[in-house]
Scaffold this active site. Structure first.
Site, PDB file in Angstrom:
ATOM      1  N   TYR A   2       0.826  -1.210   0.000  1.00  0.00           N
ATOM      2  CA  TYR A   2       0.000   0.000   0.000  1.00  0.00           C
ATOM      3  C   TYR A   2       0.864   1.266   0.000  1.00  0.00           C
ATOM      4  CZ  TYR A   2      -3.905  -3.068   1.515  1.00  0.00           C
ATOM      5  OH  TYR A   2      -4.854  -4.050   1.639  1.00  0.00           O
TER       6      TYR A   2
ATOM      7  N   SER B 161     -12.131   4.471   4.072  1.00  0.00           N
ATOM      8  CA  SER B 161     -12.816   5.713   3.744  1.00  0.00           C
ATOM      9  C   SER B 161     -11.903   6.912   3.977  1.00  0.00           C
ATOM     10  CB  SER B 161     -14.083   5.858   4.588  1.00  0.00           C
ATOM     11  OG  SER B 161     -14.683   7.106   4.325  1.00  0.00           O
TER      12      SER B 161
HETATM   13  P1  A2P Z   1     -15.128   7.638   0.750  1.00  0.00           P
HETATM   14  O1  A2P Z   1     -13.642   7.787   0.907  1.00  0.00           O
HETATM   15  O2  A2P Z   1     -15.777   8.777   0.055  1.00  0.00           O
HETATM   16  O3  A2P Z   1     -15.806   7.276   2.045  1.00  0.00           O
HETATM   17  P2  A2P Z   1     -14.028  -0.741   0.153  1.00  0.00           P
HETATM   18  O4  A2P Z   1     -13.796  -0.614   1.630  1.00  0.00           O
HETATM   19  O5  A2P Z   1     -14.975  -1.821  -0.233  1.00  0.00           O
HETATM   20  O6  A2P Z   1     -12.717  -0.803  -0.629  1.00  0.00           O
HETATM   21  O7  A2P Z   1     -14.747   0.605  -0.338  1.00  0.00           O
HETATM   22  C1  A2P Z   1     -14.095   1.822  -0.219  1.00  0.00           C
HETATM   23  C2  A2P Z   1     -14.959   2.895  -0.853  1.00  0.00           C
HETATM   24  O8  A2P Z   1     -16.182   2.991  -0.121  1.00  0.00           O
HETATM   25  C3  A2P Z   1     -14.341   4.255  -0.824  1.00  0.00           C
HETATM   26  O9  A2P Z   1     -14.486   4.793  -2.114  1.00  0.00           O
HETATM   27  C4  A2P Z   1     -15.162   5.061   0.191  1.00  0.00           C
HETATM   28  O10 A2P Z   1     -15.339   6.387  -0.254  1.00  0.00           O
HETATM   29  C5  A2P Z   1     -16.491   4.355   0.181  1.00  0.00           C
HETATM   30  N1  A2P Z   1     -17.161   4.379   1.491  1.00  0.00           N
HETATM   31  C6  A2P Z   1     -16.641   4.013   2.670  1.00  0.00           C
HETATM   32  N2  A2P Z   1     -17.549   4.133   3.652  1.00  0.00           N
HETATM   33  C7  A2P Z   1     -18.688   4.585   3.072  1.00  0.00           C
HETATM   34  C8  A2P Z   1     -19.974   4.903   3.574  1.00  0.00           C
HETATM   35  N3  A2P Z   1     -20.281   4.771   4.872  1.00  0.00           N
HETATM   36  N4  A2P Z   1     -20.899   5.355   2.675  1.00  0.00           N
HETATM   37  C9  A2P Z   1     -20.598   5.488   1.367  1.00  0.00           C
HETATM   38  N5  A2P Z   1     -19.397   5.190   0.837  1.00  0.00           N
HETATM   39  C10 A2P Z   1     -18.447   4.749   1.678  1.00  0.00           C
END
Ligand code: A2P
Length: 279
Positions: free
Chosen positions: A50, A228
């Site tokens: 990462y 996120s």
């Molecule tokens: P953001 O950074 O705007 O929150 P994963 O964990 O499956 O890889 O997904 C990551 C993605 O999910 C990121 O693009 C993140 O965007 C988004 N994400 C994380 N938490 C939420 C949430 N509670 N609601 C909507 N999108 C989310």
């Protein structure tokens, strides 16, 4: 909020919601980790691949290490004995800590002996540099080989797990062998948040689609690692313990599986700098 945990073979408690950090670096990852720790996360997941361990280390310096469960992973190109040790030491240095709570083989590498890799893992464990050992992106077949040759318990298999891709055969084998399943990309990189069933249930429970998906995974005994960059999402993603889905709604999500992965595809490019196999 009471965070649930899974007990690992070592007796260590693994918090069921951890903060994922894939694909974010620089100030963004620092802000994300700080927001997570301030919101009450006690579990952070990173990897040498990462390329954000140094930034995470900077933030961790301001918090109590002993309160945290910290995971990193070794790249598939570094799975020979000496490289596993060197990778781990470099991760520890960047993270500014003298141990990892969990160290994972990031992806299987068919060109390097799994026995050799796991011997190195056992050495790290013996030296106290890693408290628990596991794998990631292993099939049931690969995991069975790992269990067979490892001197330390394979505590975890971190795989893609989200409503559109639940890899039931892998999860079943993990259950049989007391291997905790961790969900990488538990939100399906947001794709699954638009799923009709998920949205319908979210509305019914007055929760966000992300919370519904995370709660469903936790109810299936799967540890989730949502990523996120938004403080609001980070906080919301931890709020999955004080409410539950009723059985019928839970089952509706179980029934979705479309075998549609967002990242766990078998074809890999073995020539890149991350996953490449040395000649
Ligand atoms: P953001 O950074 O705007 O929150 P994963 O964990 O499956 O890889 O997904 C990551 C993605 O999910 C990121 O693009 C993140 O965007 C988004 N994400 C994380 N938490 C939420 C949430 N509670 N609601 C909507 N999108 C989310």
């Amino acid at each position: 909020m009471t965070q649930l945990t899974k007990t690992l073979p070592s007796g260590d408690e693994l918090p069921m919601v951890g903060l994922g950090t894939w694909n974010i670096g620089g100030e963004t990852v620092k802000d994300s980790v700080r927001a997570g720790l301030d919101a009450g996360y006690t579990h952070i997941d990173t990897a040498e691949g990462y390329k954000n361990e140094a930034e995470i280390g900077e933030v961790l310096a301001d918090y109590d290490r002993e309160e945290l469960f910290l995971t990193s992973k070794v790249l598939p190109k570094n799975l020979d004995y000496e490289s596993v040790i060197a990778s781990c030491e470099a991760s520890l240095e960047r993270l500014g800590t003298d141990y990892l709570d969990l160290y994972l083989v990031h992806w299987p590498n068919p060109a390097i002996s799994l026995r050799e890799t796991l011997n190195a893992m056992a050495h790290l464990h013996e030296e106290g540099l890693v408290r628990n050992v596991g794998v990631s992106n292993f099939s049931a077949y690969q995991l069975s080989a790992a269990h067979h040759v490892s001197d330390v318990p394979i505590a975890v298999n971190q795989i893609e797990y989200q409503p559109w891709h639940t890899q039931d055969d892998v999860v079943e084998y993990c259950d049989e062998t007391d291997t905790v399943v961790e969900a990488a990309a538990p939100l399906g990189r947001t794709e699954v948040l638009g799923d009709e069933t998920v949205q319908d249930i979210a509305e019914q429970y007055d929760k966000s689609p992300a919370q519904v998906v995370l709660r469903w995974a936790v109810e299936n005994d799967v540890v989730v690692l949502p990523k996120s960059t938004s403080a609001e999402h980070i906080e919301q993603n931890l709020d999955v313990f004080d409410w539950e889905l009723d059985d019928a709604d839970h089952q509706r999500i179980d029934d979705i599986d479309r075998e549609q992965p967002v990242y766990a595809t078998p074809a890999r490019d073995w020539t890149g700098s991350t996953y490449g196999i040395s000649q």
